[in-house]
Design a protein around this motif. Structure first.
Motif, PDB file in Angstrom:
ATOM      1  N   ASN A   1     -53.535 -15.504  -8.132  1.00 31.62           N
ATOM      2  CA  ASN A   1     -53.762 -16.045  -6.778  1.00 31.62           C
ATOM      3  C   ASN A   1     -52.803 -17.190  -6.449  1.00 31.62           C
ATOM      4  OD1 ASN A   1     -54.723 -17.794  -8.628  1.00 31.62           O
ATOM      5  ND2 ASN A   1     -56.855 -17.829  -7.913  1.00 31.62           N
ATOM      6  N   ARG A   2     -51.789 -17.359  -7.254  1.00 35.71           N
ATOM      7  CA  ARG A   2     -50.778 -18.411  -7.097  1.00 35.71           C
ATOM      8  C   ARG A   2     -51.330 -19.808  -7.370  1.00 35.71           C
ATOM      9  NH1 ARG A   2     -45.596 -17.856  -2.969  1.00 35.71           N
ATOM     10  NH2 ARG A   2     -44.233 -17.553  -4.751  1.00 35.71           N
ATOM     11  N   SER A   3     -52.489 -19.887  -7.991  1.00 35.11           N
ATOM     12  CA  SER A   3     -52.955 -21.188  -8.482  1.00 35.11           C
ATOM     13  C   SER A   3     -52.421 -21.364  -9.900  1.00 35.11           C
ATOM     14  CB  SER A   3     -54.486 -21.213  -8.470  1.00 35.11           C
ATOM     15  OG  SER A   3     -54.930 -21.308  -7.140  1.00 35.11           O
TER      16      SER A   3
ATOM     17  N   VAL B   1     -38.652 -18.120 -15.089  1.00 35.23           N
ATOM     18  CA  VAL B   1     -40.022 -17.625 -14.878  1.00 35.23           C
ATOM     19  C   VAL B   1     -40.781 -18.604 -14.001  1.00 35.23           C
ATOM     20  CG1 VAL B   1     -42.237 -17.119 -16.012  1.00 35.23           C
ATOM     21  CG2 VAL B   1     -40.098 -16.361 -17.082  1.00 35.23           C
ATOM     22  N   HIS B   2     -41.423 -18.075 -12.946  1.00 31.48           N
ATOM     23  CA  HIS B   2     -42.387 -18.877 -12.188  1.00 31.48           C
ATOM     24  C   HIS B   2     -43.762 -18.558 -12.742  1.00 31.48           C
ATOM     25  CE1 HIS B   2     -39.630 -19.822  -8.515  1.00 31.48           C
ATOM     26  NE2 HIS B   2     -39.566 -20.729  -9.475  1.00 31.48           N
ATOM     27  N   TYR B   3     -44.359 -19.569 -13.347  1.00 33.93           N
ATOM     28  CA  TYR B   3     -45.594 -19.406 -14.130  1.00 33.93           C
ATOM     29  C   TYR B   3     -46.791 -19.688 -13.229  1.00 33.93           C
ATOM     30  CZ  TYR B   3     -48.546 -19.829 -18.293  1.00 33.93           C
ATOM     31  OH  TYR B   3     -49.522 -19.654 -19.245  1.00 33.93           O
TER      32      TYR B   3
ATOM     33  N   ALA C   1     -38.565 -13.933 -12.883  1.00 33.39           N
ATOM     34  CA  ALA C   1     -39.856 -13.247 -13.021  1.00 33.39           C
ATOM     35  C   ALA C   1     -40.941 -14.191 -12.506  1.00 33.39           C
ATOM     36  CB  ALA C   1     -40.097 -12.894 -14.489  1.00 33.39           C
ATOM     37  N   ASP C   2     -41.328 -14.006 -11.244  1.00 28.10           N
ATOM     38  CA  ASP C   2     -42.393 -14.836 -10.664  1.00 28.10           C
ATOM     39  C   ASP C   2     -43.694 -14.060 -10.872  1.00 28.10           C
ATOM     40  OD1 ASP C   2     -44.376 -15.774  -8.802  1.00 28.10           O
ATOM     41  OD2 ASP C   2     -42.811 -16.795  -7.657  1.00 28.10           O
ATOM     42  N   LEU C   3     -44.560 -14.610 -11.715  1.00 31.51           N
ATOM     43  CA  LEU C   3     -45.752 -13.864 -12.131  1.00 31.51           C
ATOM     44  C   LEU C   3     -46.702 -13.601 -10.970  1.00 31.51           C
ATOM     45  CD1 LEU C   3     -46.488 -15.550 -15.605  1.00 31.51           C
ATOM     46  CD2 LEU C   3     -44.855 -13.733 -15.029  1.00 31.51           C
ATOM     47  N   PHE C   4     -46.616 -14.409  -9.918  1.00 22.30           N
ATOM     48  CA  PHE C   4     -47.442 -14.149  -8.723  1.00 22.30           C
ATOM     49  C   PHE C   4     -46.945 -12.892  -8.002  1.00 22.30           C
ATOM     50  CE2 PHE C   4     -47.491 -14.643  -4.046  1.00 22.30           C
ATOM     51  CZ  PHE C   4     -48.841 -14.385  -3.829  1.00 22.30           C
ATOM     52  N   HIS C   5     -45.639 -12.823  -7.725  1.00 25.42           N
ATOM     53  CA  HIS C   5     -45.095 -11.630  -7.072  1.00 25.42           C
ATOM     54  C   HIS C   5     -45.313 -10.399  -7.952  1.00 25.42           C
ATOM     55  CE1 HIS C   5     -43.351 -14.097  -4.010  1.00 25.42           C
ATOM     56  NE2 HIS C   5     -42.505 -14.693  -4.827  1.00 25.42           N
ATOM     57  N   MET C   6     -45.107 -10.568  -9.251  1.00 24.68           N
ATOM     58  CA  MET C   6     -45.243  -9.445 -10.181  1.00 24.68           C
ATOM     59  C   MET C   6     -46.675  -8.925 -10.219  1.00 24.68           C
ATOM     60  SD  MET C   6     -42.828 -10.733 -13.309  1.00 24.68           S
ATOM     61  CE  MET C   6     -43.133  -9.286 -14.336  1.00 24.68           C
TER      62      MET C   6
ATOM     63  N   ALA D   1     -43.941 -24.019 -13.065  1.00 22.11           N
ATOM     64  CA  ALA D   1     -45.162 -23.857 -12.258  1.00 22.11           C
ATOM     65  C   ALA D   1     -44.835 -23.952 -10.772  1.00 22.11           C
ATOM     66  CB  ALA D   1     -46.183 -24.919 -12.653  1.00 22.11           C
ATOM     67  N   GLU D   2     -44.604 -22.790 -10.169  1.00 25.95           N
ATOM     68  CA  GLU D   2     -44.441 -22.725  -8.715  1.00 25.95           C
ATOM     69  C   GLU D   2     -45.796 -22.224  -8.176  1.00 25.95           C
ATOM     70  OE1 GLU D   2     -41.064 -21.046  -5.786  1.00 25.95           O
ATOM     71  OE2 GLU D   2     -42.485 -19.542  -6.503  1.00 25.95           O
ATOM     72  N   ILE D   3     -46.666 -23.150  -7.889  1.00 26.85           N
ATOM     73  CA  ILE D   3     -48.078 -22.828  -7.604  1.00 26.85           C
ATOM     74  C   ILE D   3     -48.612 -23.736  -6.503  1.00 26.85           C
ATOM     75  CG2 ILE D   3     -48.593 -21.985  -9.935  1.00 26.85           C
ATOM     76  CD1 ILE D   3     -49.652 -24.798 -10.623  1.00 26.85           C
TER      77      ILE D   3
ATOM     78  N   PRO E   1     -36.840 -11.221  -7.168  1.00 23.62           N
ATOM     79  CA  PRO E   1     -37.584 -10.188  -6.437  1.00 23.62           C
ATOM     80  C   PRO E   1     -38.883 -10.810  -5.893  1.00 23.62           C
ATOM     81  CG  PRO E   1     -36.862  -9.360  -8.589  1.00 23.62           C
ATOM     82  CD  PRO E   1     -36.647 -10.853  -8.582  1.00 23.62           C
ATOM     83  N   LEU E   2     -39.201 -10.496  -4.650  1.00 23.06           N
ATOM     84  CA  LEU E   2     -40.397 -11.065  -4.006  1.00 23.06           C
ATOM     85  C   LEU E   2     -41.374  -9.942  -3.677  1.00 23.06           C
ATOM     86  CD1 LEU E   2     -38.632 -13.398  -1.369  1.00 23.06           C
ATOM     87  CD2 LEU E   2     -39.496 -14.059  -3.640  1.00 23.06           C
ATOM     88  N   ASN E   3     -42.615 -10.293  -3.463  1.00 26.56           N
ATOM     89  CA  ASN E   3     -43.601  -9.261  -3.133  1.00 26.56           C
ATOM     90  C   ASN E   3     -43.342  -8.684  -1.739  1.00 26.56           C
ATOM     91  OD1 ASN E   3     -45.601 -10.294  -1.009  1.00 26.56           O
ATOM     92  ND2 ASN E   3     -45.527 -12.013  -2.439  1.00 26.56           N
TER      93      ASN E   3
HETATM   94  C1  LER Z   1     -39.754 -18.636  -4.164  1.00 22.85           C
HETATM   95  O1  LER Z   1     -39.590 -18.934  -5.507  1.00 22.85           O
HETATM   96  C2  LER Z   1     -40.898 -17.739  -3.952  1.00 22.85           C
HETATM   97  O2  LER Z   1     -41.509 -17.287  -4.878  1.00 22.85           O
HETATM   98  C3  LER Z   1     -41.243 -17.410  -2.574  1.00 22.85           C
HETATM   99  O3  LER Z   1     -42.467 -16.681  -2.559  1.00 22.85           O
HETATM  100  C4  LER Z   1     -41.424 -18.655  -1.751  1.00 22.85           C
HETATM  101  O4  LER Z   1     -42.048 -18.322  -0.569  1.00 22.85           O
END
Ligand code: LER
Ligand code: MN
Length: 270
Positions: free
Chosen positions: A217-219, A211-213, A185-190, A246-248, A154-156
């Motif tokens: 602010n995606r840092s 999990v994308h940790y 679960a990408d904590l930035f989108h969440m 860490a997708e940051i 799921p994305l923002n």
């Molecule tokens: C991909 O993992 C993701 O989170 C997207 O926001 C990439 O733009």
């Protein structure tokens, strides 16, 4: 829980949330020396580098392959699974199948993020979700042949208007009886979409597979205002055993971002 860090070989994703962009051996070396267990690969496509080359890098640096992203299908080739053109949807699915096959040979699941696309421009939300469900059935079956799941993210709201929250993702999996599909679960989108990150994880825990940790602010975690302790406690509670990846953004620079991530994770009770 194990640790992973993103590395990109996609020049078109220069603004993206990927930490190491050096050559593959240099990026593997940096991931190893900063203390990670694995790398998450963001590649231009399935033919950029051979599976054997990645296997040999993985063995020589002692790093696992946590997952492979498919976003280059969108940023490089403009492909989406919910495009109004049947030809483009078919090409999108073919790209994803090839990435599943590439990752599968490494024991790594592929991720569907931006290639899920959006509704609009003559495509209704119901229609887009129907195409997405059909693609996920096929992706789940393809991945099963390699004994790995397929990861749906799921994305923002600024990146998709299909599914923005984990609970919507879990409902989608259940209502379409999708098998072998897990949620990312990408904590930035969440941070943008969820009322409470830990509660969302507790509610959907059995579906969470990656999990994308990332901080708010995606840092790197610690450089924004997310508190990771209750989130990681929720992951423990749902018996999550996958990666914190860490997708940051590489800020203040890639090495500092990597070190900061590892320090954050080591400060937690995993
Ligand atoms: C991909 O993992 C993701 O989170 C997207 O926001 C990439 O733009
Ligand atoms: Mn992500």
């Amino acid at each position: 829980m194990r640790t992973a860090i993103t590395l990109s070989q996609v020049p078109e994703a220069a603004e993206g949330p990927f930490v190491f962009r050096e050559t593959l051996p240099e990026a593997f070396q940096l991931a190893k020396e900063t203390g990670f267990d694995a790398v998450e690969l963001f590649l231009p496509g399935p033919d950029h580098v051979s599976v054997d080359k990645i296997k040999s890098l993985s063995a020589s640096y002692g790093l696992g392959i946590a997952a492979v992203g498919t976003g280059a299908g969108m940023v490089k080739h403009g492909l989406s699974l919910t495009d109004s053109s049947a030809e483009k949807r078919a090409a999108a699915l073919e790209f994803i199948v090839q990435m599943i096959t590439f990752g599968g040979q490494l024991g790594a699941p592929a991720i569907l993020g931006s290639m899920q696309g959006k509704h609009g421009g003559g495509v209704s939300k119901d229609q887009a979700l129907e195409w997405l469900a059909e693609a996920l059935v096929f992706a789940g079956e393809t991945a099963a042949a390699f004994d790995v799941p397929f990861i749906y993210e799921p994305l923002n709201r600024y990146e998709t208007n299909l599914i923005n929250r984990l609970e919507e993702g879990a409902d989608f999996i259940e209502s379409n009886s999708l098998s072998n599909i897990v949620l990312l679960a990408d904590l930035f989108h969440m941070n943008i979409e969820e009322e409470n990150l830990a509660a969302a994880i507790r509610a959907t825990g059995k579906h969470v597979g990656h999990v994308h940790y990332a901080d708010s602010n995606r840092s790197a975690m610690g450089l924004g205002h997310t508190d990771p302790a209750p989130i990681v406690a929720a992951l423990k509670e749902v018996a999550y055993t996958g990666y914190l990846s860490a997708e940051i953004f590489p800020q203040p620079d890639s090495k500092q971002a990597a070190i900061q991530t590892i320090q954050s994770i080591r400060s937690l009770d995993l």
